[in-house]
Design a protein around this motif. Structure first.
Motif, PDB file in Angstrom:
ATOM      1  N   LEU A  30       0.712  -1.421   0.101  1.00 47.57           N
ATOM      2  CA  LEU A  30       0.343   0.099   0.286  1.00 47.57           C
ATOM      3  C   LEU A  30       0.696   1.021   0.107  1.00 47.57           C
ATOM      4  O   LEU A  30       0.194   2.270  -0.634  1.00 47.57           O
ATOM      5  N   ASP A  31       2.281   1.252   0.690  1.00 48.69           N
ATOM      6  CA  ASP A  31       2.811   2.355   1.040  1.00 48.69           C
ATOM      7  C   ASP A  31       3.542   2.802  -0.817  1.00 48.69           C
ATOM      8  O   ASP A  31       3.943   4.055  -0.780  1.00 48.69           O
ATOM      9  N   TYR A  32       3.493   1.967  -0.918  1.00 45.93           N
ATOM     10  CA  TYR A  32       4.717   1.877  -1.838  1.00 45.93           C
ATOM     11  C   TYR A  32       3.787   1.978  -3.653  1.00 45.93           C
ATOM     12  O   TYR A  32       4.929   1.762  -4.284  1.00 45.93           O
ATOM     13  N   GLU A  33       2.420   1.359  -3.564  1.00 49.55           N
ATOM     14  CA  GLU A  33       1.795   0.713  -4.585  1.00 49.55           C
ATOM     15  C   GLU A  33       1.684  -0.338  -5.600  1.00 49.55           C
ATOM     16  O   GLU A  33       2.441   0.170  -7.164  1.00 49.55           O
ATOM     17  N   ILE A  34       2.800  -1.102  -4.926  1.00 42.54           N
ATOM     18  CA  ILE A  34       3.349  -1.999  -5.352  1.00 42.54           C
ATOM     19  C   ILE A  34       2.523  -3.519  -5.600  1.00 42.54           C
ATOM     20  O   ILE A  34       2.636  -3.708  -4.363  1.00 42.54           O
ATOM     21  N   PRO A  35       2.382  -4.086  -6.074  1.00 36.76           N
ATOM     22  CA  PRO A  35       2.299  -5.823  -5.922  1.00 36.76           C
ATOM     23  C   PRO A  35       2.616  -6.605  -5.328  1.00 36.76           C
ATOM     24  O   PRO A  35       4.075  -6.866  -5.442  1.00 36.76           O
ATOM     25  N   VAL A  36       3.070  -6.398  -3.585  1.00 35.93           N
ATOM     26  CA  VAL A  36       4.158  -7.041  -3.301  1.00 35.93           C
ATOM     27  C   VAL A  36       2.627  -8.815  -2.847  1.00 35.93           C
ATOM     28  O   VAL A  36       1.630  -8.956  -2.446  1.00 35.93           O
ATOM     29  N   ILE A  37       3.018 -10.606  -3.325  1.00 34.94           N
ATOM     30  CA  ILE A  37       2.049 -11.796  -3.600  1.00 34.94           C
ATOM     31  C   ILE A  37       2.611 -11.859  -2.026  1.00 34.94           C
ATOM     32  O   ILE A  37       3.498 -12.312  -1.442  1.00 34.94           O
TER      33      ILE A  37
END
Length: 149
Positions: A95-102
């Motif tokens: 959420l903080d970096y707006e990147i998918p973290v699976i």
């Protein structure tokens, strides 16, 4: 696909996490991702996963980060604390970096349940994590470019 992917994998319960990693790598390769587009970082345990995931996200070099680990319930509350910390840490990075973290961290009651999820009767969560990463990267690109979803 020319995107770069990062994998952060825990060494704890390595007989399981090695299989998760193998599955994630084969899943990415099956989708056309070259080995030189994949960075793998190993950490001691599941609690340590979010910090390198955050640094990888902050670098803006990766389209997605796959977090792999295995936490097996024991006789104490330690399991609950570890699961909460790693899941919240990974979500925060996403959420903080707006990147998918699976979140490919298995949270099981015993070793058999873990083994069932790395090529056993429940499928392969490493492969599923790679598939989720590809799907999320495609979705994020569609959203950012305004293409139909």
């Amino acid at each position: 696909m020319k995107n770069k992917f990062a994998i952060v994998v825990s060494q704890y319960n390595q007989s399981i996490t090695d299989k998760l990693l193998e599955g994630a790598l084969s899943g990415l390769k099956a989708q056309g991702i070259n080995q030189d587009s994949i960075t793998v970082i190993s950490v001691p345990g599941a609690v340590e996963i979010p910090l390198p995931a955050q640094l990888l996200a902050k670098s803006k070099k990766y389209a997605a980060i796959i977090c792999l680990g295995c936490v097996i319930r024991g006789d104490t509350d330690h399991y609950d604390y570890v699961c909460e910390q790693v899941s919240q840490g990974c979500q925060r990075v996403m959420l903080d970096y707006e990147i998918p973290v699976i979140f490919g961290v298995l949270t099981t009651n015993n070793m058999q349940q873990a083994e069932d999820r790395v090529g056993g009767k429940i499928g392969h969560k490493g492969v599923e994590a790679a598939d989720a990463a590809i799907q999320m990267v495609n979705l994020m690109q569609s959203i950012k470019t305004g293409d139909s979803i």
